[in-house]
Design an enzyme around this catalytic site. Structure first.
Site, short mmCIF file in Angstrom:
data_model
loop_
_atom_site.label_atom_id
_atom_site.label_comp_id
_atom_site.label_asym_id
_atom_site.label_seq_id
_atom_site.Cartn_x
_atom_site.Cartn_y
_atom_site.Cartn_z
CG ASP A 188 -1.83 1.15 1.32
OD1 ASP A 188 -2.78 1.16 0.52
OD2 ASP A 188 -1.64 2.05 2.17
CD GLU A 225 -2.18 2.61 -3.70
OE1 GLU A 225 -3.20 3.24 -4.00
OE2 GLU A 225 -1.56 2.82 -2.63
C1 AAO Z 1 -9.29 8.63 6.01
C2 AAO Z 1 -10.17 9.83 5.72
C3 AAO Z 1 -9.32 11.09 5.63
C4 AAO Z 1 -8.52 11.27 6.93
C5 AAO Z 1 -7.70 10.00 7.17
C6 AAO Z 1 -6.95 10.06 8.49
O1 AAO Z 1 -10.86 9.63 4.51
O2 AAO Z 1 -10.18 12.20 5.45
O3 AAO Z 1 -7.64 12.38 6.82
O4 AAO Z 1 -8.55 8.87 7.20
O5 AAO Z 1 -7.84 10.13 9.55
C7 AAO Z 1 -7.84 4.93 2.54
C8 AAO Z 1 -8.87 5.96 2.12
C9 AAO Z 1 -8.64 7.29 2.80
C10 AAO Z 1 -8.53 7.12 4.29
C11 AAO Z 1 -7.33 6.22 4.52
C12 AAO Z 1 -7.00 5.98 5.99
O6 AAO Z 1 -8.83 6.13 0.72
O7 AAO Z 1 -9.76 8.14 2.50
O8 AAO Z 1 -8.37 8.38 4.93
O9 AAO Z 1 -7.62 4.93 3.94
O10 AAO Z 1 -8.08 5.47 6.66
C13 AAO Z 1 -3.42 8.61 -2.89
C14 AAO Z 1 -2.28 7.66 -2.53
C15 AAO Z 1 -2.68 6.20 -2.59
C16 AAO Z 1 -3.98 5.95 -1.83
C17 AAO Z 1 -5.04 6.86 -2.43
C18 AAO Z 1 -6.40 6.69 -1.77
O11 AAO Z 1 -1.18 7.90 -3.39
O12 AAO Z 1 -1.64 5.45 -2.00
O13 AAO Z 1 -4.63 8.23 -2.26
N1 AAO Z 1 -4.36 4.53 -1.86
C19 AAO Z 1 -4.02 3.63 -0.74
C20 AAO Z 1 -5.15 2.69 -0.39
C21 AAO Z 1 -6.28 3.45 0.23
C22 AAO Z 1 -5.81 4.03 1.56
C23 AAO Z 1 -4.41 4.45 1.55
C24 AAO Z 1 -3.58 4.30 0.48
C25 AAO Z 1 -3.85 4.89 2.84
O14 AAO Z 1 -5.53 1.98 -1.53
O15 AAO Z 1 -7.43 2.66 0.40
O16 AAO Z 1 -6.61 5.19 1.88
O17 AAO Z 1 -3.41 3.69 3.47
C26 AAO Z 1 -3.52 11.69 -7.16
C27 AAO Z 1 -2.23 10.96 -6.83
C28 AAO Z 1 -2.47 9.67 -6.10
C29 AAO Z 1 -3.35 9.91 -4.91
C30 AAO Z 1 -4.66 10.55 -5.41
C31 AAO Z 1 -5.66 10.78 -4.31
O18 AAO Z 1 -4.24 10.96 -8.14
O19 AAO Z 1 -1.55 10.64 -8.02
O20 AAO Z 1 -1.23 9.17 -5.67
O21 AAO Z 1 -3.64 8.65 -4.29
O22 AAO Z 1 -4.32 11.79 -6.02
O23 AAO Z 1 -5.18 11.73 -3.43
C32 AAO Z 1 -6.72 12.02 -11.36
C33 AAO Z 1 -5.21 12.04 -11.49
C34 AAO Z 1 -4.59 11.15 -10.43
C35 AAO Z 1 -4.91 11.73 -9.14
C36 AAO Z 1 -6.42 11.68 -9.05
C37 AAO Z 1 -6.94 12.26 -7.80
O24 AAO Z 1 -7.27 10.73 -11.62
O25 AAO Z 1 -4.88 11.59 -12.75
O26 AAO Z 1 -3.19 11.08 -10.56
O27 AAO Z 1 -7.02 12.44 -10.09
O28 AAO Z 1 -6.59 13.60 -7.70
#
Ligand code: AAO
Length: 478
Positions: A188, A225
């Site tokens: 992750d 990931e």
């Molecule tokens: C939760 C709450 C938050 C709070 C936090 C702490 O929702 O509000 O602040 O708790 O209390 C998961 C959930 C999160 C959750 C977290 C912890 O998704 O909502 O937060 O558990 O409980 C990024 C990362 C990537 C991540 C993804 C979701 O790079 O690693 O965000 N995925 C993994 C897991 C996921 C998990 C975590 C990581 C954390 O699969 O389930 O989170 O362990 C861009 C970047 C990406 C980035 C995205 C989203 O993407 O390139 O790297 O991913 O932004 O921020 C277009 C663009 C694309 C862009 C996208 C979004 O598609 O082309 O590049 O738009 O802007």
């Protein structure tokens, strides 16, 4: 670390998102093994914070490396891995070690009963203390590689993997899972860690456990990931020599195509020419647990179980075309994007209920139990090792192709009939279309396809049929 260690006649894994270990063990024995699934990806196995309302994402907030979660305890996990391996289904664990749980507002209590103090970066059940973390800062700019790796992803306390104590704790955790018989890991948030630190950690991992049927000196499979749709500070290429990568470009492009945003005829050269990673390093999927609910990447292009007809078509293409290491998503149904898995009044995850027709109930979608999907798992196994041949298209959204002399598949995304004589490359005979039905005894409950001596057959798919795909293969000849 590039070999998923699947049995030679198997090809795809399924992500049983939020399933319990006891239920998975049964599913391996009753369904996944017999249907030829190669592996399962499971939700994080280590203790996570108990968050209010029990959202699915609490599992991405570790409290310790104790193997107790809502899916079960260590003994149940060990039992599951063993039973799945026994029926040829490998286990890949979603491992979270970029960070630990964020501040919770109140006290942080874990699913194993451990307490932690995220405001002080203190996780005594590991133990990790303040010294094991990067100083706090938020990720504001994804173009700044330093920030992405050293600041906190959505306020999650960011571990410093350069510190030997941190590396050792992570290694102990991963090695424990290897001992229990897993085949590999989904790492992750790999993008949020420095490649050199990951190199040290992966390089020190134990070899897979031979008592579970892995050959000596096998390295755990690693899929990282790394979300890279282009245009950001961090490139997936920085991680390719370390392990496979989640190829989000495939998820976005396949969704776009089967939503009608791109002509299907363009899929002819699906693969590296589309800007995807090389096949052996790309984990490919239609949707994942994040982007099916608007987290992560891909936005409105992503198809999910909610758009069932194009979703099944995209999945059939993903499994039918020889590209990448494939993964199927198996979801619980949701309306609210935070909503966790089906649970009882005490917060325990409910088991899926399997209905008479084999489909799931009680809030579980079980895409992997949809005939159009599990029959494509068999198709993929039957055509393994063959190339695409005799590509046919109508210049737009009707396409068909052979897989060697083992299988043939056709798609119709037009608003009019596909009704054509097409080369199937199969030996003459009658075949059962495994999308509209199944072979039952010596009969077929769906469309029968008559292949002539010249290998051609009349292929018909109407625009209003339940499914826009037809697939035949050597294993389901009548
Ligand atoms: C939760 C709450 C938050 C709070 C936090 C702490 O929702 O509000 O602040 O708790 O209390 C998961 C959930 C999160 C959750 C977290 C912890 O998704 O909502 O937060 O558990 O409980 C990024 C990362 C990537 C991540 C993804 C979701 O790079 O690693 O965000 N995925 C993994 C897991 C996921 C998990 C975590 C990581 C954390 O699969 O389930 O989170 O362990 C861009 C970047 C990406 C980035 C995205 C989203 O993407 O390139 O790297 O991913 O932004 O921020 C277009 C663009 C694309 C862009 C996208 C979004 O598609 O082309 O590049 O738009 O802007």
């Amino acid at each position: 670390q590039f070999d998923p260690h699947q049995l030679p006649d198997r090809s795809t894994m399924v992500h049983l998102f939020e399933w319990k270990w006891d239920d998975i063990a049964l599913e391996c024995e009753n369904f996944l093994g017999p249907k030829g699934f190669a592996g399962i990806q499971v939700s994080p196995v280590n203790e996570n914070v108990i968050a209010p309302k029990r959202p699915w994402w609490e599992r991405y907030q570790p409290i310790s490396f104790i193997l107790t979660t809502r899916s079960g305890n260590e003994q149940q996990f060990a039992n599951m891995v063993k039973r799945c391996n026994k029926v040829g289904v490998r286990t890949y664990v979603d491992v979270v070690f970029n960070h630990m749980a964020a501040k919770q507002g109140g006290q942080a209590v874990g699913t194993g009963g451990s307490r932690a103090y995220p405001e002080n970066k203190d996780y005594p059940a590991v133990p990790f203390t303040n010294a094991d973390f990067h100083p706090s800062c938020g990720i504001q700019d994804y173009n700044d590689a330093y920030q992405v790796r050293n600041c906190e992803l959505v306020a999650l306390r960011d571990l410093n993997q350069t510190i030997p104590h941190v590396q050792n704790k992570i290694l102990e955790f991963l090695d424990r899972l290897v001992d229990l018989g897993v085949a590999g890991f989904r790492v992750d948030a790999a993008k949020h860690m420095w490649p050199n630190d990951l190199r040290v950690i992966y390089g020190s991992l134990k070899n897979l456990n031979t008592a579970h049927g892995f050959p000596p000196n096998s390295k755990p499979f690693i899929v990282q990931e790394v979300i890279d749709l282009g245009g950001e500070g961090i490139k997936r290429d920085e991680y390719v020599d370390l392990g496979a990568i989640t190829e989000f470009k495939v998820s976005a492009a396949i969704g776009k195509a089967f939503r009608g945003g791109d002509d299907l005829k363009n899929l002819k050269n699906w693969g590296e020419q589309w800007g995807f990673l090389e096949s052996s390093k790309a984990l490919v999927f239609v949707d994942n647990h994040d982007n099916q609910r608007g987290h992560g990447a891909g936005g409105a292009d992503i198809l999910t179980y909610k758009q069932s007809k194009p979703y099944k078509m995209a999945t059939a293409f993903n499994l039918g075309f020889p590209f990448g290491i494939t993964r199927i998503m198996s979801s619980f149904s949701f309306d609210d994007t935070d909503q966790g898995p089906p649970k009882d009044s005490s917060g325990n995850i409910k088991s899926p209920v399997i209905q008479k027709d084999g489909s799931c109930d009680a809030g579980w979608v079980c895409e992997h139990r949809w005939r159009q999907i599990y029959n494509m798992v068999e198709f993929q196994n039957q055509v393994k090792g063959t190339e695409v041949g005799n590509w046919w298209d109508n210049g737009k959204n009707q396409i068909a192709f052979c897989r060697g002399n083992a299988g043939f598949i056709a798609f119709n995304l037009e608003s009019f009939d596909l009704n054509q004589d097409i080369q199937t490359c199969l030996p003459a005979g009658t075949y059962c279309d495994v999308i509209s039905g199944d072979k039952v005894g010596s009969n077929c409950s769906g469309k029968k396809v008559l292949v002539g001596n010249d290998g051609k057959a009349r292929i018909i798919i109407g625009p209003n049929e339940d499914d826009g795909v037809l697939a035949i293969h050597k294993g389901k000849k009548l």
